[in-house]
Write a protein that holds these residues in place. Sequence first.
Motif, PDB file in Angstrom:
ATOM      1  N   ILE A 156       0.859  -1.179   0.000  1.00 48.54           N
ATOM      2  CA  ILE A 156       0.000   0.000   0.000  1.00 48.54           C
ATOM      3  C   ILE A 156       0.900   1.236   0.000  1.00 48.54           C
ATOM      4  O   ILE A 156       1.756   1.381   0.872  1.00 48.54           O
ATOM      5  CB  ILE A 156      -0.944   0.038   1.209  1.00 48.54           C
ATOM      6  N   VAL A 157       0.693   2.121  -0.971  1.00 45.05           N
ATOM      7  CA  VAL A 157       1.552   3.287  -1.153  1.00 45.05           C
ATOM      8  C   VAL A 157       0.803   4.557  -0.757  1.00 45.05           C
ATOM      9  O   VAL A 157      -0.349   4.764  -1.162  1.00 45.05           O
ATOM     10  CB  VAL A 157       2.024   3.393  -2.615  1.00 45.05           C
ATOM     11  N   PHE A 158       1.473   5.402   0.036  1.00 43.50           N
ATOM     12  CA  PHE A 158       0.924   6.672   0.490  1.00 43.50           C
ATOM     13  C   PHE A 158       1.673   7.815  -0.187  1.00 43.50           C
ATOM     14  O   PHE A 158       2.877   7.732  -0.431  1.00 43.50           O
ATOM     15  CB  PHE A 158       1.090   6.835   1.997  1.00 43.50           C
ATOM     16  N   CYS A 159       0.963   8.912  -0.443  1.00 45.90           N
ATOM     17  CA  CYS A 159       1.581  10.136  -0.943  1.00 45.90           C
ATOM     18  C   CYS A 159       0.866  11.320  -0.306  1.00 45.90           C
ATOM     19  O   CYS A 159      -0.372  11.393  -0.347  1.00 45.90           O
ATOM     20  CB  CYS A 159       1.503  10.207  -2.461  1.00 45.90           C
ATOM     21  N   ASP A 160       1.634  12.216   0.313  1.00 44.17           N
ATOM     22  CA  ASP A 160       1.069  13.408   0.962  1.00 44.17           C
ATOM     23  C   ASP A 160      -0.025  13.058   1.961  1.00 44.17           C
ATOM     24  O   ASP A 160      -1.073  13.716   2.048  1.00 44.17           O
ATOM     25  CB  ASP A 160       0.524  14.379  -0.087  1.00 44.17           C
ATOM     26  N   GLY A 161       0.201  11.994   2.720  1.00 47.96           N
ATOM     27  CA  GLY A 161      -0.714  11.632   3.791  1.00 47.96           C
ATOM     28  C   GLY A 161      -1.943  10.858   3.380  1.00 47.96           C
ATOM     29  O   GLY A 161      -2.778  10.516   4.224  1.00 47.96           O
ATOM     30  N   GLU A 162      -2.081  10.573   2.083  1.00 49.87           N
ATOM     31  CA  GLU A 162      -3.241   9.839   1.589  1.00 49.87           C
ATOM     32  C   GLU A 162      -2.777   8.586   0.850  1.00 49.87           C
ATOM     33  O   GLU A 162      -1.668   8.541   0.309  1.00 49.87           O
ATOM     34  CB  GLU A 162      -4.070  10.707   0.637  1.00 49.87           C
ATOM     35  N   ILE A 163      -3.647   7.586   0.794  1.00 49.43           N
ATOM     36  CA  ILE A 163      -3.307   6.379   0.054  1.00 49.43           C
ATOM     37  C   ILE A 163      -3.301   6.682  -1.437  1.00 49.43           C
ATOM     38  O   ILE A 163      -4.299   7.145  -1.996  1.00 49.43           O
ATOM     39  CB  ILE A 163      -4.278   5.232   0.375  1.00 49.43           C
ATOM     40  N   GLU A 164      -2.158   6.426  -2.062  1.00 53.06           N
ATOM     41  CA  GLU A 164      -2.003   6.634  -3.496  1.00 53.06           C
ATOM     42  C   GLU A 164      -2.545   5.450  -4.286  1.00 53.06           C
ATOM     43  O   GLU A 164      -3.041   5.600  -5.403  1.00 53.06           O
ATOM     44  CB  GLU A 164      -0.518   6.850  -3.822  1.00 53.06           C
ATOM     45  N   GLY A 165      -2.426   4.251  -3.722  1.00 50.13           N
ATOM     46  CA  GLY A 165      -2.928   3.073  -4.406  1.00 50.13           C
ATOM     47  C   GLY A 165      -2.301   1.811  -3.845  1.00 50.13           C
ATOM     48  O   GLY A 165      -1.537   1.841  -2.880  1.00 50.13           O
ATOM     49  N   CYS A 166      -2.633   0.674  -4.453  1.00 49.73           N
ATOM     50  CA  CYS A 166      -2.108  -0.608  -3.983  1.00 49.73           C
ATOM     51  C   CYS A 166      -1.475  -1.367  -5.150  1.00 49.73           C
ATOM     52  O   CYS A 166      -1.807  -1.150  -6.324  1.00 49.73           O
ATOM     53  CB  CYS A 166      -3.191  -1.439  -3.311  1.00 49.73           C
ATOM     54  N   ILE A 167      -0.565  -2.262  -4.805  1.00 49.27           N
ATOM     55  CA  ILE A 167       0.189  -3.026  -5.794  1.00 49.27           C
ATOM     56  C   ILE A 167       0.143  -4.507  -5.429  1.00 49.27           C
ATOM     57  O   ILE A 167      -0.458  -4.896  -4.427  1.00 49.27           O
ATOM     58  CB  ILE A 167       1.653  -2.541  -5.879  1.00 49.27           C
ATOM     59  N   ASP A 168       0.792  -5.337  -6.258  1.00 47.39           N
ATOM     60  CA  ASP A 168       0.886  -6.794  -6.048  1.00 47.39           C
ATOM     61  C   ASP A 168      -0.504  -7.416  -5.939  1.00 47.39           C
ATOM     62  O   ASP A 168      -0.944  -7.839  -4.868  1.00 47.39           O
ATOM     63  CB  ASP A 168       1.723  -7.111  -4.817  1.00 47.39           C
ATOM     64  N   LEU A 169      -1.172  -7.511  -7.086  1.00 46.20           N
ATOM     65  CA  LEU A 169      -2.572  -7.903  -7.125  1.00 46.20           C
ATOM     66  C   LEU A 169      -2.801  -9.301  -7.685  1.00 46.20           C
ATOM     67  O   LEU A 169      -3.931  -9.654  -8.023  1.00 46.20           O
ATOM     68  CB  LEU A 169      -3.359  -6.876  -7.953  1.00 46.20           C
ATOM     69  N   GLY A 170      -1.764 -10.101  -7.761  1.00 41.01           N
ATOM     70  CA  GLY A 170      -1.896 -11.418  -8.377  1.00 41.01           C
ATOM     71  C   GLY A 170      -2.808 -12.371  -7.640  1.00 41.01           C
ATOM     72  O   GLY A 170      -3.257 -13.370  -8.213  1.00 41.01           O
ATOM     73  N   ARG A 171      -3.118 -12.094  -6.365  1.00 43.14           N
ATOM     74  CA  ARG A 171      -3.966 -13.001  -5.587  1.00 43.14           C
ATOM     75  C   ARG A 171      -5.370 -12.438  -5.371  1.00 43.14           C
ATOM     76  O   ARG A 171      -6.149 -12.987  -4.592  1.00 43.14           O
ATOM     77  CB  ARG A 171      -3.319 -13.280  -4.225  1.00 43.14           C
ATOM     78  N   LEU A 172      -5.679 -11.319  -6.032  1.00 45.51           N
ATOM     79  CA  LEU A 172      -6.992 -10.711  -5.869  1.00 45.51           C
ATOM     80  C   LEU A 172      -8.085 -11.697  -6.261  1.00 45.51           C
ATOM     81  O   LEU A 172      -7.963 -12.439  -7.231  1.00 45.51           O
ATOM     82  CB  LEU A 172      -7.084  -9.455  -6.733  1.00 45.51           C
TER      83      LEU A 172
END
Length: 275
Positions: A208-224
Amino acid sequence: MERTLIDQNREEACKAVPGPWRELPELSGYQWSRSTVGASGCTVYRLYGKGLTPDLYIKHGAGPYADDLSAEAERMRWLGGYAAVPAVLHFARTADEAWLLMTALHGKTAYQLLQAYPEQQFAVVDQLARQLRRIHAIPLRDCPYASDHLSRLDRARARIDAGLVEEDDFDEERTGWTAEQVWDALQDLLPQRPDLVVTHGDYSLDNIVFCDGEIEGCIDLGRLGVADRYHDLAILWNCLGEFGAPLQQRLLQQYGIAGPDYERLKFYQLLDELF
């Protein structure tokens, strides 16, 4: 946003590696680094340092991990209609290898924030819980992917038999265990009565990636896929254990669970050890 520095704790500089991206002229002029974190079985490269041109990422999977990368590319495209994820720019596949080129999410991972800013830990966990609720609220009928515990157990058994489980990477409490011991412990916790939702599948602090205090998005989705909500909760709960029980309890509180099922938490922590 331009990033020109190497994070010595998470990556190392490297030369451009061979691959189908050589046919893409827009990739010329980038510097390359290789990620040194994560245990997905794939190799991740960051392309950076091309003036004001945004960073890019390339993920490469070979052998059994090529199928995992194919699944990730497909799921990333799908989840992009519901949540912030990297954009798939190019995907290539042969019989034994796969390559995924994607845009970068800029910022710091949730793990980095918890380490660097202890005073922000509750705020970070609150955002993680809110995002997880949003993902879990995606209508089940919209999701074409299954990731339930029975299918995951089948895959886990296949990984054990193929010798793909990294036993030296087990959590500290299972140091010295074999994959078979983890498997046996899982059987003791069956049957499970899943509460099905759309799950991320690997909702860890590094994904989970944050930018400027907010969640920018998520990665590593192969198990979704559709699975028990405790699948995601258990992985995040386990990650937060490094930072103390108050953050674990905060997660459950903010997610909205008054009486947690600790047996299900344990089951999905054990299951994750085999991937």
